[in-house]
Design an enzyme around this catalytic site. Structure first.
Site, PDB file in Angstrom:
ATOM      1  CB  THR A  27      -0.933   0.020   1.218  1.00  0.00           C
ATOM      2  OG1 THR A  27      -0.157  -0.289   2.357  1.00  0.00           O
ATOM      3  CG2 THR A  27      -2.058  -0.968   1.038  1.00  0.00           C
ATOM      4  CG  ASN A  45      -1.602  -1.657  12.721  1.00  0.00           C
ATOM      5  OD1 ASN A  45      -1.483  -2.575  11.912  1.00  0.00           O
ATOM      6  ND2 ASN A  45      -0.930  -0.532  12.623  1.00  0.00           N
ATOM      7  CD  GLU A  95       2.174  -2.499  11.581  1.00  0.00           C
ATOM      8  OE1 GLU A  95       1.718  -3.444  10.910  1.00  0.00           O
ATOM      9  OE2 GLU A  95       2.878  -1.595  11.122  1.00  0.00           O
ATOM     10  CB  ILE A  98       1.168 -13.714  15.978  1.00  0.00           C
ATOM     11  CG1 ILE A  98       0.670 -12.518  16.816  1.00  0.00           C
ATOM     12  CG2 ILE A  98       1.196 -14.986  16.822  1.00  0.00           C
ATOM     13  CD1 ILE A  98      -0.754 -12.656  17.322  1.00  0.00           C
ATOM     14  CG  HIS A 100      -0.268 -19.549  15.153  1.00  0.00           C
ATOM     15  ND1 HIS A 100      -0.041 -20.892  15.351  1.00  0.00           N
ATOM     16  CD2 HIS A 100      -1.609 -19.399  15.035  1.00  0.00           C
ATOM     17  CE1 HIS A 100      -1.209 -21.523  15.367  1.00  0.00           C
ATOM     18  NE2 HIS A 100      -2.180 -20.640  15.170  1.00  0.00           N
ATOM     19  CE  LYS A 123      18.614  -2.772   9.605  1.00  0.00           C
ATOM     20  NZ  LYS A 123      19.157  -4.001   9.103  1.00  0.00           N
TER      21      LYS A 123
END
Ligand code: ADP
Ligand code: MG
Length: 171
Positions: A27, A45, A95, A98, A100, A123
């Site tokens: 995006t 988020n 943010e 996870i 998984h 970075k």
């Protein structure tokens, strides 16, 4: 720099990368490195309420730790704390990616995290490939660190497993 671990809990909201996954493209106004390419790694988020109350002595960058959605299992995670270009870098974004595979998105759910250690500063990357490989390296580093006994034991912390209680959204 604050002493870690830092424990934090709050609602998952839509970030500024919304729609990126459906489109399958990065995006234009990403909220953080995990949003820059949805297929590389989505980052859940935290709500503005959580971000606003986030301690300022935890510096921006990439961290590793443990995370759990609602009353679910505790998983390894990598966390990005960064300045949000959507707000002209006056607000932060926090943010959690996870490590998984979830069957479904979990917007509106309560995410609990323990931030355990620092990996690297924020970075900018010259290319998407460089960004993706950096995230992959972060994930590998997080997995290695979290396998150490002193870090593994935090997975069992009462923060994630309230004695006799379920985690509820109380606001
Ligand atoms: P947004 O811009 O809305 O934050 P992202 O592209 O950053 O969207 O993806 C994050 C969302 O993807 C999370 O809010 C969550 O609902 C979902 N999700 C699915 N699997 C994961 C995962 N393993 N880690 C983080 N978020 C995930
Ligand atoms: Mg996101």
């Amino acid at each position: 720099m604050r002493q870690l671990p830092y424990f934090c809990r709050g609602e998952v909201v839509k970030g500024f990368g919304r729609g990126s996954r459906q489109l399958g493209v990065p995006t234009g106004e990403p909220a953080g490195p995990f949003n820059r390419h949805r297929r590389a790694a989505g980052g859940a988020n935290f709500s503005e309420q959580v971000v606003e109350s986030f301690p300022s002595d935890i510096s921006t960058g990439i961290y590793y730790g443990w995370a759990c959605v609602g009353n679910g299992d505790v998983h390894k995670m990598v966390l990005s704390i960064g300045w949000n270009p959507f707000y002209k870098n006056t607000k932060k974004s926090v943010e959690t990616h996870i490590i998984h595979t979830f069957k479904e998105d979990f917007y509106g759910e309560i995410l609990s995290i323990a931030i355990i250690g620092y990996i690297r500063p924020e970075k900018n990357f010259d290319s998407l490939e460089a960004l993706i490989s950096a995230i992959q390296e972060d994930i590998e580093e997080a997995k290695r660190q979290l396998d150490l006994p002193e870090h593994r034991k935090l997975k069992e912390d009462n923060f994630f497993h309230p004695p006799g209680g379920k985690i509820v959204n109380n606001h």
